[in-house]
Design an enzyme around this catalytic site. Structure first.
Site, short mmCIF file in Angstrom:
data_model
loop_
_atom_site.label_atom_id
_atom_site.label_comp_id
_atom_site.label_asym_id
_atom_site.label_seq_id
_atom_site.Cartn_x
_atom_site.Cartn_y
_atom_site.Cartn_z
N GLY A 131 4.96 3.95 0.59
CA GLY A 131 5.33 5.14 -0.17
C GLY A 131 5.53 4.85 -1.65
O GLY A 131 4.81 4.03 -2.22
N SER A 133 0.81 -1.21 0.00
CA SER A 133 0.00 0.00 0.00
C SER A 133 0.85 1.26 0.00
O SER A 133 1.93 1.32 0.56
CB SER A 133 -0.92 0.01 1.21
OG SER A 133 -0.16 0.29 2.37
N LYS A 134 0.30 2.25 -0.66
CA LYS A 134 0.96 3.54 -0.76
C LYS A 134 1.26 4.10 0.63
O LYS A 134 2.33 4.61 0.91
CB LYS A 134 0.03 4.49 -1.52
CG LYS A 134 0.39 5.95 -1.45
CD LYS A 134 1.41 6.33 -2.50
CE LYS A 134 1.91 7.75 -2.37
NZ LYS A 134 0.95 8.76 -2.74
N ARG A 135 0.26 3.95 1.49
CA ARG A 135 0.38 4.53 2.81
C ARG A 135 1.57 3.96 3.59
O ARG A 135 2.30 4.68 4.27
CB ARG A 135 -0.92 4.25 3.58
CG ARG A 135 -1.04 5.05 4.83
CD ARG A 135 -2.40 4.90 5.43
NE ARG A 135 -2.29 5.05 6.88
CZ ARG A 135 -3.30 4.87 7.70
NH1 ARG A 135 -4.48 4.51 7.24
NH2 ARG A 135 -3.14 5.02 8.99
N LYS A 136 1.74 2.65 3.47
CA LYS A 136 2.82 2.02 4.24
C LYS A 136 4.17 2.05 3.51
O LYS A 136 5.21 2.18 4.14
CB LYS A 136 2.43 0.57 4.54
CG LYS A 136 3.46 -0.15 5.38
CD LYS A 136 2.92 -1.43 5.98
CE LYS A 136 4.03 -2.13 6.73
NZ LYS A 136 3.93 -3.57 6.69
#
Length: 483
Positions: free
Chosen positions: A260, A255-258
RNA sequence: GGCGCCAUCUUCUAAUGGUUAGGAAGCUGGUUUUUCACACCAGAGAUACGGGUUCGAUUCCCGUUGGCGCUACCA
């Protein structure tokens, strides 16, 4: 001759091209090619808040860069245009109205506050969160009253419970889900008039005559919901295949959130990864070439790809393995291709001092040791910048009498150096080494250190040949000044 | 909480109702090389657990455990 197989990749432009999206695109592409079908790119941009045009561009660029070219869709058009959901808002509303008039959907006047309260209540009693279908009962008078209050309704699709929705999944096998677990009647058109994903996809897949939907397994519950809509619309549903997720090293969804930027294809592109390596890597995780081959290109993958050979279990995205593929392709792709891809990594240097052929020789001399092209910058530094020899290298390699003898002898032998022939240059070194009875490390290291400032690196003959008479002479002289 | 999906070396995976459970990456050792890398050779390393079915289960069935995913007027 095309078959009627039609598949699509339908990304949402809420971020740059994601590794998982690329893998899904790859599967769809391979399936289309394998069955001589049509591969379509469509944009699911109904989330106005998060969708951005730069993301759309990044997705298009990324897919093209990977070589996953589509036959129909976004930027090239086709018989079922438009391929962008925001251009079909009215169409979705019309279809939703059909469902309302046939009694399959209704207007729901519940406010966000009411829904939030319901959710709170369910949370407090530890009940499964769901819509309680209260809107089904709304009378004409109530509706009018809500309208007078200024409430703007959404459209909800009636989910009959209990009922089992099942399908044969081309990757997972039989899947069955009870409609009671779907969360109640579902919104298909938001109160702002825009269709929600689960509805728009179905309409699009019908409109575009999709025969197979290949997507990530995070969509399994959506598939159950969508199947209900196909049924309500008396439409034949496509075949489904849910691919396993791609995990990170800690077994979480990428995921993008985790993670980057490392979840984005353009990150790897910027790092100097080869599209061939990424495609090969993506293809071989969760799918194995029938002959057990590890290295193969898009075309070969398309010739052997099969959904029932796709693994059911998730795969970990392992950069070490990607790196192996990448270094393989950096070594084995045609040199001129590598040279052209190397250009962005040479901008720190004045390349005009070398001819095109010499630049190619520079890349050729170092490519074997690279994992990514971004490492090229450091690897070729000594070919460009004025050389500074690290003190410990000078101390260890250049300070001995033998070293000075080697360098002096070479200086004198420069006149007979066959500059354009790297093998000849190497032989010339061997030849003068013989004169002074030195060979191996004693002979090569001082030369290597004087010319490159390092004790390891490309073939010595190549270094001499590429550097050429002037640089070699000045670097040898400079090296002799070290104590 | 509910529902769903998944389960072979550290990782990606192959295979079969009977095999020394195979390959690749990584790791270790070696060969080669002026060095590094490549290449080559060798080594360590796995069928989650418990029940069935069976002459025989890693494979089929059930359960347990674990991991993950989904559970929005996001997609």
């Amino acid at each position: 001759m095309k078959t009627d197989v039609r598949v699509r990749i339908a990304p949402s432009p809420t971020g740059n091209l994601h590794v998982g999206t690329a893998r899904t695109a790859l599967y769809n592409y391979l399936y289309a090619k394998r069955h001589n079908g049509t591969f379509i790119l469509r944009l699911e941009d109904t989330d106005e808040e998060r969708s951005k045009e730069t993301y759309t561009k990044d997705i298009i660029d990324g897919l093209k860069w990977l070589g996953l070219n589509w036959d129909e869709g976004l930027d090239i058009g086709g018989p079922y245009a438009p391929y962008r959901q925001t251009e079909k808002i009215d169409h979705y509303s019309t279809m939703a109205n059909h469902l309302i008039s046939s009694g399959k959907a209704y207007l729901c006047y519940a406010t966000q506050e009411e829904l939030a309260a319901l959710k709170e209540e369910q949370k407090a009693t530890n009940a499964a969160p769901r819509y309680d279908n209260r809107g089904r009962e709304t009378s004409a008078e109530q509706a009018k009253q809500f309208e007078d209050e200024g409430r703007i309704p959404s459209v909800r699709f009636i989910v009959e419970e209990p009922q089992v929705v099942s399908w044969h999944d081309h990757i997972k096998g039989e899947i069955a889900i009870d409609t009671s677990d779907l969360g109640g009647d579902m919104v298909i058109v938001k109160s702002n008039g825009v269709a929600i994903y689960n509805f728009a996809v179905v309409i699009d897949d019908i409109d575009m005559k999709m025969t197979h939907v290949i997507r990530g397994e995070d969509h399994i519950h959506n598939t159950a919901k969508q199947l209900l809509i196909y049924e309500a619309m008396n439409q034949k549903a496509p075949e489904f295949a849910h691919a396993p997720l791609i995990f990170d090293i800690e077994h979480q969804k990428l995921s993008k959130r985790k993670h980057g930027e490392t979840v984005h294809i353009d990150y790897y592109r910027a790092q100097g990864y080869m599209p061939e390596a990424i495609v090969n890597y993506l293809a071989q995780m969760s799918f194995t070439h029938p002959e057990g081959k590890e290295i193969y290109d898009l075309e070969e993958a398309a010739a052997v790809f099969d959904l029932d050979k796709v693994s059911k279990s998730p795969a970990v995205f392992d950069v070490a393995r990607l790196n192996w593929f990448n270094s393989h392709y950096i070594r084995s792709l045609p040199l001129d291709l590598i040279v052209s891809r190397a250009t962005p990594f040479l901008t720190a240097y004045d390349t005009s001092t070398y001819t095109a052929a010499q630049l190619a020789a520079i890349v050729a001399s170092v490519r074997d040791g690279l994992t990514t092209l971004s490492e090229l910058t450091a690897a070729v530094k000594f070919y460009f910048d004025p050389l500074t020899i690290p003190a410990e290298v000078a101390q260890d390699v250049l300070s001995s009498d033998n070293a000075k003898k080697v360098l002096n002898t070479m200086l004198n032998a420069l006149g007979t150096m066959p500059w354009d022939d790297h093998q000849g240059c190497k032989k010339a070194v061997d030849a003068f080494g013989k004169e002074i009875s030195l060979k191996g490390k004693e002979l090569y290291w001082p030369v290597r250190a004087a010319l490159s400032g390092k004790t390891q690196g490309p073939d010595l003959g190549s270094i001499i040949s590429i550097l050429g008479a002037e640089r070699v002479k000045s670097r040898l002289e400079a090296a002799l000044t070290h104590k």
